[in-house]
Write a protein that holds these residues in place. Sequence first.
Motif, PDB file in Angstrom:
ATOM      1  N   THR A  27       0.828  -1.207   0.000  1.00 51.82           N
ATOM      2  CA  THR A  27       0.000   0.000   0.000  1.00 51.82           C
ATOM      3  C   THR A  27       0.862   1.256   0.000  1.00 51.82           C
ATOM      4  O   THR A  27       0.425   2.312  -0.465  1.00 51.82           O
ATOM      5  CB  THR A  27      -0.926   0.005   1.226  1.00 51.82           C
ATOM      6  OG1 THR A  27      -0.121  -0.043   2.425  1.00 51.82           O
ATOM      7  CG2 THR A  27      -1.843  -1.204   1.195  1.00 51.82           C
ATOM      8  N   SER A  28       2.091   1.154   0.523  1.00 51.22           N
ATOM      9  CA  SER A  28       3.002   2.301   0.512  1.00 51.22           C
ATOM     10  C   SER A  28       3.819   2.364  -0.775  1.00 51.22           C
ATOM     11  O   SER A  28       4.228   3.444  -1.197  1.00 51.22           O
ATOM     12  CB  SER A  28       3.940   2.234   1.721  1.00 51.22           C
ATOM     13  OG  SER A  28       3.217   2.252   2.936  1.00 51.22           O
ATOM     14  N   PHE A  29       4.096   1.200  -1.378  1.00 53.10           N
ATOM     15  CA  PHE A  29       4.889   1.144  -2.611  1.00 53.10           C
ATOM     16  C   PHE A  29       4.026   0.531  -3.714  1.00 53.10           C
ATOM     17  O   PHE A  29       4.318  -0.554  -4.228  1.00 53.10           O
ATOM     18  CB  PHE A  29       6.165   0.330  -2.389  1.00 53.10           C
ATOM     19  CG  PHE A  29       7.044   0.868  -1.296  1.00 53.10           C
ATOM     20  CD1 PHE A  29       7.973   1.866  -1.551  1.00 53.10           C
ATOM     21  CD2 PHE A  29       6.941   0.386   0.004  1.00 53.10           C
ATOM     22  CE1 PHE A  29       8.781   2.362  -0.551  1.00 53.10           C
ATOM     23  CE2 PHE A  29       7.739   0.870   1.015  1.00 53.10           C
ATOM     24  CZ  PHE A  29       8.663   1.870   0.742  1.00 53.10           C
ATOM     25  N   SER A  30       2.953   1.224  -4.046  1.00 58.60           N
ATOM     26  CA  SER A  30       1.982   0.686  -5.002  1.00 58.60           C
ATOM     27  C   SER A  30       2.558   0.535  -6.401  1.00 58.60           C
ATOM     28  O   SER A  30       2.145  -0.338  -7.156  1.00 58.60           O
ATOM     29  CB  SER A  30       0.747   1.593  -5.042  1.00 58.60           C
ATOM     30  OG  SER A  30       1.117   2.923  -5.381  1.00 58.60           O
ATOM     31  N   SER A  31       3.530   1.386  -6.765  1.00 55.51           N
ATOM     32  CA  SER A  31       4.115   1.284  -8.108  1.00 55.51           C
ATOM     33  C   SER A  31       4.886  -0.023  -8.274  1.00 55.51           C
ATOM     34  O   SER A  31       4.826  -0.662  -9.328  1.00 55.51           O
ATOM     35  CB  SER A  31       5.028   2.482  -8.374  1.00 55.51           C
ATOM     36  OG  SER A  31       6.082   2.527  -7.421  1.00 55.51           O
ATOM     37  N   ILE A  32       5.613  -0.420  -7.236  1.00 59.42           N
ATOM     38  CA  ILE A  32       6.354  -1.688  -7.302  1.00 59.42           C
ATOM     39  C   ILE A  32       5.378  -2.863  -7.317  1.00 59.42           C
ATOM     40  O   ILE A  32       5.567  -3.836  -8.057  1.00 59.42           O
ATOM     41  CB  ILE A  32       7.315  -1.804  -6.107  1.00 59.42           C
ATOM     42  CG1 ILE A  32       8.340  -0.654  -6.141  1.00 59.42           C
ATOM     43  CG2 ILE A  32       8.037  -3.150  -6.125  1.00 59.42           C
ATOM     44  CD1 ILE A  32       9.296  -0.661  -4.972  1.00 59.42           C
ATOM     45  N   ALA A  33       4.339  -2.772  -6.502  1.00 60.36           N
ATOM     46  CA  ALA A  33       3.336  -3.845  -6.493  1.00 60.36           C
ATOM     47  C   ALA A  33       2.675  -3.983  -7.851  1.00 60.36           C
ATOM     48  O   ALA A  33       2.430  -5.095  -8.337  1.00 60.36           O
ATOM     49  CB  ALA A  33       2.277  -3.547  -5.418  1.00 60.36           C
ATOM     50  N   SER A  34       2.403  -2.859  -8.506  1.00 64.37           N
ATOM     51  CA  SER A  34       1.803  -2.905  -9.840  1.00 64.37           C
ATOM     52  C   SER A  34       2.772  -3.490 -10.860  1.00 64.37           C
ATOM     53  O   SER A  34       2.365  -4.238 -11.763  1.00 64.37           O
ATOM     54  CB  SER A  34       1.369  -1.496 -10.252  1.00 64.37           C
ATOM     55  OG  SER A  34       0.839  -1.497 -11.555  1.00 64.37           O
ATOM     56  N   GLU A  35       4.054  -3.173 -10.718  1.00 69.98           N
ATOM     57  CA  GLU A  35       5.062  -3.696 -11.651  1.00 69.98           C
ATOM     58  C   GLU A  35       5.136  -5.216 -11.607  1.00 69.98           C
ATOM     59  O   GLU A  35       5.319  -5.873 -12.626  1.00 69.98           O
ATOM     60  CB  GLU A  35       6.425  -3.084 -11.296  1.00 69.98           C
ATOM     61  CG  GLU A  35       7.562  -3.577 -12.172  1.00 69.98           C
ATOM     62  CD  GLU A  35       8.918  -3.028 -11.735  1.00 69.98           C
ATOM     63  OE1 GLU A  35       9.945  -3.486 -12.278  1.00 69.98           O
ATOM     64  OE2 GLU A  35       8.937  -2.132 -10.858  1.00 69.98           O
ATOM     65  N   PHE A  36       4.970  -5.802 -10.412  1.00 68.77           N
ATOM     66  CA  PHE A  36       5.058  -7.248 -10.257  1.00 68.77           C
ATOM     67  C   PHE A  36       3.689  -7.925 -10.298  1.00 68.77           C
ATOM     68  O   PHE A  36       3.578  -9.113 -10.012  1.00 68.77           O
ATOM     69  CB  PHE A  36       5.766  -7.602  -8.952  1.00 68.77           C
ATOM     70  CG  PHE A  36       7.247  -7.371  -8.990  1.00 68.77           C
ATOM     71  CD1 PHE A  36       8.088  -8.284  -9.607  1.00 68.77           C
ATOM     72  CD2 PHE A  36       7.806  -6.229  -8.444  1.00 68.77           C
ATOM     73  CE1 PHE A  36       9.453  -8.084  -9.660  1.00 68.77           C
ATOM     74  CE2 PHE A  36       9.165  -6.009  -8.487  1.00 68.77           C
ATOM     75  CZ  PHE A  36       9.991  -6.933  -9.101  1.00 68.77           C
TER      76      PHE A  36
END
Length: 380
Positions: A27-36
């Motif tokens: 939830t804090s690093f949503s861009s990384i979560a979206s990338e993976f």
Amino acid sequence: LEPVWNEVGIEMRNMGSPVKVGKMDATSFSSIASEFGVRGYPTIKLLKGDLAYNYRGPRTKDDIIEFANRVAGPLIRPLPSQHMFEHVQKRHRVLFVYVGGESPLKEKYIEVASELIVYTYFFSASEDVLPEYVTLPELPAVMVFKDGTYFVYDEYEDGDLSSWINRERFQGYLHVDGFTLYELGDTGKLVAIAVIDDKNSSVEHTRDFQFGHMDGNDYINSLLMDDLTIPTIVVLNTSNQQYFLPDRHIESTEDMVQFINNILDGTAEAQGGDGLLQRIKRIIYDAKSTIVSVFKSSPLLGCFLFGLPLGVISIMCYGICTADTEGEVFEHEGAKKESGDRELTDEGSEEEQEEEKNGKYTELSDGELKQKDIMEKKKD
């Protein structure tokens, strides 16, 4: 998962594994979560080079560590001797082995291994390392050892290598739970489950069916939206959500074989499915199950969650119905008043008419009197 995950990190560090264990707040690093491609929490991934492997197994310490060691190690593990082959065969209930030298089949085997390493191990060996009871029609070959025997991949009969390995990566007989049943959905096999109270050690298998047993009937009842009595046999077709139940009690091996043959030749009645009616039934069943489970676990919470909205809706409906009734009463009284006024007006008109008539009669009587007086005066 967090306490299990902490144990995994400690165990991997103590055993000197090259795999580093960490965690990230998506939830804090949503861009990384979206990338993976993270779509749910918690998600477990192992990063190896440019590849990210998803873990879909049971969330226990031993299973996660075994997954990490399998994926982090060599893609194809060589078996250089018969002793090593026997040792590995004792440790793995399902064993895939490539036999032969460089070939297009080996390239395909490596490609499939890079995809399915998340589920099982892949090995390679020379022909002289194999047990004496193994006979190969030709080389190179891909084999699977399981259930005390072996099967050789045939491209013409078995189709795509990836699909074949995905079908054969399970033992012929399993202890089935919700996770295993979900994984069996990708095999394309019919799943025959013995729903029992205690574990049953009897084993029968065929390559067209996946056999297993399930302790208790709670999960299978929720899956089939039915109330099965135990012990019983149910055959699931995970590709279209259909299932088959025997029309009589299975008492012998012959009864079981006859039941399976009826399914294969299409004479057994299929139930369930994934049609519109079944989906509506699933929605109603899930809603009913949720309500019942809430009231069983916490009656007060259930009364609050469902009683408060129902009370508000009831008050609103009562207010609407009451308002409509009062409006009808007022309209009825108004109509009566108007009709009364009309009657009074009509009556007034009749009285006026009577008065006019009486007035005429009065006027005529006076004229007659005057004329009579004149006649009398003339006589006089």
